[in-house]
Design an enzyme around this catalytic site. Structure first.
Site, PDB file in Angstrom:
ATOM      1  N   GLU A  12       0.830  -1.212   0.000  1.00 51.75           N
ATOM      2  CA  GLU A  12       0.000   0.000   0.000  1.00 51.75           C
ATOM      3  C   GLU A  12       0.863   1.260   0.000  1.00 51.75           C
ATOM      4  OE1 GLU A  12      -3.755  -1.659   2.714  1.00 51.75           O
ATOM      5  OE2 GLU A  12      -1.902  -1.046   3.692  1.00 51.75           O
ATOM      6  N   ASP A 193     -12.356  -3.629  -2.149  1.00 47.68           N
ATOM      7  CA  ASP A 193     -13.414  -4.650  -2.250  1.00 47.68           C
ATOM      8  C   ASP A 193     -14.742  -4.067  -1.792  1.00 47.68           C
ATOM      9  OD1 ASP A 193     -11.488  -5.167   0.258  1.00 47.68           O
ATOM     10  OD2 ASP A 193     -13.553  -5.458   0.892  1.00 47.68           O
TER      11      ASP A 193
HETATM   12  N1  SAH Z   1      -4.199 -11.754   2.913  1.00 45.85           N
HETATM   13  C1  SAH Z   1      -4.277 -10.338   2.788  1.00 45.85           C
HETATM   14  C2  SAH Z   1      -4.490  -9.784   4.138  1.00 45.85           C
HETATM   15  C3  SAH Z   1      -4.741  -8.331   4.206  1.00 45.85           C
HETATM   16  S1  SAH Z   1      -5.736  -7.908   5.522  1.00 45.85           S
HETATM   17  C4  SAH Z   1      -3.043  -9.857   2.041  1.00 45.85           C
HETATM   18  O1  SAH Z   1      -2.534 -10.598   1.245  1.00 45.85           O
HETATM   19  O2  SAH Z   1      -2.577  -8.757   2.181  1.00 45.85           O
HETATM   20  C5  SAH Z   1      -6.531  -6.551   4.819  1.00 45.85           C
HETATM   21  C6  SAH Z   1      -5.850  -5.214   4.924  1.00 45.85           C
HETATM   22  O3  SAH Z   1      -6.512  -4.329   4.046  1.00 45.85           O
HETATM   23  C7  SAH Z   1      -5.961  -4.593   6.296  1.00 45.85           C
HETATM   24  O4  SAH Z   1      -4.822  -3.808   6.574  1.00 45.85           O
HETATM   25  C8  SAH Z   1      -7.249  -3.754   6.210  1.00 45.85           C
HETATM   26  O5  SAH Z   1      -7.137  -2.491   6.845  1.00 45.85           O
HETATM   27  C9  SAH Z   1      -7.494  -3.541   4.725  1.00 45.85           C
HETATM   28  N2  SAH Z   1      -8.803  -3.993   4.200  1.00 45.85           N
HETATM   29  C10 SAH Z   1      -9.113  -3.982   2.883  1.00 45.85           C
HETATM   30  N3  SAH Z   1     -10.375  -4.453   2.674  1.00 45.85           N
HETATM   31  C11 SAH Z   1     -10.881  -4.746   3.900  1.00 45.85           C
HETATM   32  C12 SAH Z   1     -12.153  -5.267   4.343  1.00 45.85           C
HETATM   33  N4  SAH Z   1     -13.129  -5.554   3.491  1.00 45.85           N
HETATM   34  N5  SAH Z   1     -12.327  -5.479   5.668  1.00 45.85           N
HETATM   35  C13 SAH Z   1     -11.342  -5.182   6.539  1.00 45.85           C
HETATM   36  N6  SAH Z   1     -10.126  -4.705   6.166  1.00 45.85           N
HETATM   37  C14 SAH Z   1      -9.876  -4.467   4.863  1.00 45.85           C
END
Ligand code: SAH
Length: 235
Positions: A12, A193
């Site tokens: 990010e 998303d």
């Molecule tokens: N497996 C993922 C994990 C990321 S967790 C990876 O490969 O990176 C998700 C991260 O994006 C968190 O830092 C959160 O703040 C953000 N995020 C994006 N969409 C989200 C959602 N629908 N719900 C919660 N956090 C979300």
């Protein structure tokens, strides 16, 4: 103005770190895993890694925020990152918002009003957010934070009952620490998303992470240009 960006994932932050040619200050937060990148008054702090992955979520965000405040004394903390959002609110993939309020959506603590209030958080957000959003033509929305990427029905119920719009895993935790120290905080969130799209969140998140991060870079450049032309945020 000393600006400290707090970002969970390197993916990010890297378009933005590279754009400004920021350099890492090795071991600045040692022994904590947080990592500092710097160019003049502009700072980007990452949570760092554990279990061979970027640390996400409230615990890591709280540690990073406290360490940043204690060691860097920023004038303004900006939490930049990705989020889920709702089609029904007009959200689209890669749309960037400024967060103008924040809350938790997965803390269910029975008791009287005080416990309910503490659970939701609703911490203050930097008072200059509205003016900045107007100047840059960016939409504003309420950040809602929890510890999971997925969304359980009870989460959705709390989100909808309290006007939550941008679902993330760090925002309110960062604002909580800022509220303890009267440190101004704002949010820049890019949608990876759509929680009501019917597509699996992880699949959508993975597919759109690069696009949303590029949108963050473009928005953050405009934000920084605007902020450095303004007097101190604490005034
Ligand atoms: N497996 C993922 C994990 C990321 S967790 C990876 O490969 O990176 C998700 C991260 O994006 C968190 O830092 C959160 O703040 C953000 N995020 C994006 N969409 C989200 C959602 N629908 N719900 C919660 N956090 C979300």
């Amino acid at each position: 103005m000393k600006i400290a960006y707090i970002v969970a994932k390197l993916a990010e932050a890297s378009p933005f770190i590279e754009h400004y040619g920021m350099e890492e200050v090795e071991n600045f937060f040692s022994p904590l895993p947080c990592r500092l990148y710097k160019k003049g008054e502009l700072h980007v702090i990452l949570n760092g890694m554990q279990h061979e992955s970027d640390l996400v979520g409230c615990e890591a965000a709280s540690v990073t925020t406290l360490a940043t405040i204690e060691r860097l004394h920023p004038d303004l903390i900006i939490n930049s990152g990705t989020c889920g959002a709702f089609k029904s609110d007009g959200a689209e993939i890669g749309k960037v918002y400024l967060g103008n309020a924040c809350m938790f959506h997965d803390r269910r603590v029975p008791g009287d009003d005080a416990w309910g209030t503490q659970s939701l958080g609703n911490y203050p957000v930097w008072s200059g957010t509205d003016a900045l959003a107007q100047q840059l033509g960016l939409p504003q929305a309420k950040v809602t934070t929890g510890s999971s990427l997925d969304m359980q029905p009870c989460d959705l119920e709390i989100i909808k009952a309290n006007g939550g719009q941008l679902k993330d895993m760090e925002g309110a935790a960062i604002a909580f620490v800022c509220s303890l120290t009267d440190t101004p905080v704002m949010f820049v969130k890019s949608v990876t998303d759509l929680c009501d799209s019917g597509v699996g969140t992880f699949e959508e998140f993975t597919r759109n992470l690069a696009k949303a991060s590029e949108a963050l870079r473009l928005a953050n450049i405009k934000i920084i240009e605007q902020l450095i032309s303004q007097p101190n945020t604490k005034d």
